[in-house]
Design an enzyme around this catalytic site. Structure first.
Site, mmCIF file in Angstrom:
data_model
loop_
_atom_site.group_PDB
_atom_site.id
_atom_site.type_symbol
_atom_site.label_atom_id
_atom_site.label_comp_id
_atom_site.label_asym_id
_atom_site.label_seq_id
_atom_site.Cartn_x
_atom_site.Cartn_y
_atom_site.Cartn_z
ATOM 1 N N LYS A 154 15.566 -34.149 17.325
ATOM 2 C CA LYS A 154 14.566 -34.879 16.655
ATOM 3 C C LYS A 154 15.077 -36.139 15.997
ATOM 4 C CE LYS A 154 12.104 -30.668 15.757
ATOM 5 N NZ LYS A 154 11.249 -30.108 14.574
ATOM 6 N N ARG A 198 5.354 -24.309 9.788
ATOM 7 C CA ARG A 198 5.394 -22.848 10.025
ATOM 8 C C ARG A 198 4.366 -22.257 10.654
ATOM 9 N NH1 ARG A 198 5.689 -23.081 3.896
ATOM 10 N NH2 ARG A 198 7.896 -23.641 3.437
ATOM 11 N N PRO A 256 5.924 -34.809 16.121
ATOM 12 C CA PRO A 256 6.718 -35.210 17.171
ATOM 13 C C PRO A 256 8.019 -33.940 17.400
ATOM 14 C CG PRO A 256 6.595 -36.928 15.895
ATOM 15 C CD PRO A 256 6.317 -35.819 14.984
ATOM 16 N N GLU A 257 8.024 -33.962 18.534
ATOM 17 C CA GLU A 257 9.212 -32.595 18.986
ATOM 18 C C GLU A 257 10.220 -33.517 20.019
ATOM 19 O OE1 GLU A 257 7.925 -28.650 19.817
ATOM 20 O OE2 GLU A 257 6.098 -28.800 18.601
#
Ligand SMILES: [Zn+2]
Length: 262
Positions: free
Chosen positions: A51, A251, A2-3
């Site tokens: 977030k 990443r 989730p962003e």
């Protein structure tokens, strides 16, 4: 993962179910707060910051949650149970609804006056009422030797970007993820672009950065490793780029070596 836009939508769902009603039950399934009980208290509001989620309740308390990699909040009609196998961390229920926090990465209960201990480090929230691009640029510029790819994920610079919006913002800006902050002439346009992408997606379920909502066409580079760039046909590259404390999955970076030259 989730962003900021997904967390924003989660806050809206929690507000619709919980705001202004007394809790009939709370169940913290984390050892530190196992004995905490919020039943009888009215929920004032839930807000998102980057977030992070802050659910403020009567009596000056705040429940802080963070979805991290796999977390979610389910909102079900009262009495319903979560599907078996869900790792439930927190339940907040009222007479009509039950909100179930599943696989939450963080759960805290703090005095509302001390929320800053948990979210005070965050840079400007891309979807917050106080979004401040100049402040985001100022914070990004504090470490000029950092790569833009790392700096956009660092929530102390600006809050809400994860791997999808990082990759898509950099593609649309024509910037290699490995470009150093000091070599980027117009950081304001980068942060403004990121904010517009999140803003455009905050009310819809799917993340769409291309303007094309059809399955498989929603992103420029994210999740498209080795497929041809939609602009130039060059195979999209895949790499790993993240700062200290970044999980391996966070990443992941995709970019077009031609459209985003080093
Ligand atoms: Zn390209």
């Amino acid at each position: 993962m989730p962003e900021g836009d997904a967390v924003y939508r989660t806050a809206a769902r929690l507000r619709a179910a919980l705001d202004g009603r007394p809790l009939t039950r709370s169940d913290f399934r984390v050892p530190r707060y196992a004995s905490a009980d919020l039943s009888g208290r009215i929920v004032l509001e839930t807000v998102s910051m980057g977030k992070h989620l802050l659910t403020r309740v009567e009596g000056g308390l705040t429940v802080h949650t963070h979805l991290r990699m796999e977390g979610s909040w389910r909102v079900l009609p009262a009495g319903r149970r979560p599907p078996p196998g869900d790792v439930v961390r927190l339940v907040l229920a009222n007479a009509s609804w039950v909100a179930i926090g599943v696989r939450l990465g963080m759960v805290d209960l703090v005095p509302t006056a001390q929320e800053d201990r948990l979210v005070g480090h965050l840079g400007p929230d891309l979807l917050g009422p106080g979004w401040d691009p100049a402040e985001a640029v100022r914070r990004l510029s504090r470490a000029p030797d950092t790569t833009i790819g790392e700096a956009l994920l660092d929530q102390r610079n600006l809050a809400g970007i994860g791997t999808i919006y990082r990759a898509e913002t950099l593609f649309l800006s024509g910037l290699s993820p490995w470009r150093r902050i000091r070599d980027i002439p117009d950081l304001t346009s980068v942060v403004t672009r990121a904010q517009r992408l999140l803003e455009a997606n905050k009310s819809r379920a799917a993340t769409v950065t291309t303007g094309d909502t059809r399955p498989g066409r929603t992103t420029w580079v994210y999740g498209r490793g080795s497929r041809p760039c939609r602009r130039c046909g060059t195979p999209i590259a895949t790499g790993a780029l993240g700062g200290p404390g970044t999980a391996a999955k966070e990443r992941l970076i995709n970019w077009c070596p031609h459209c985003q030259p080093q």
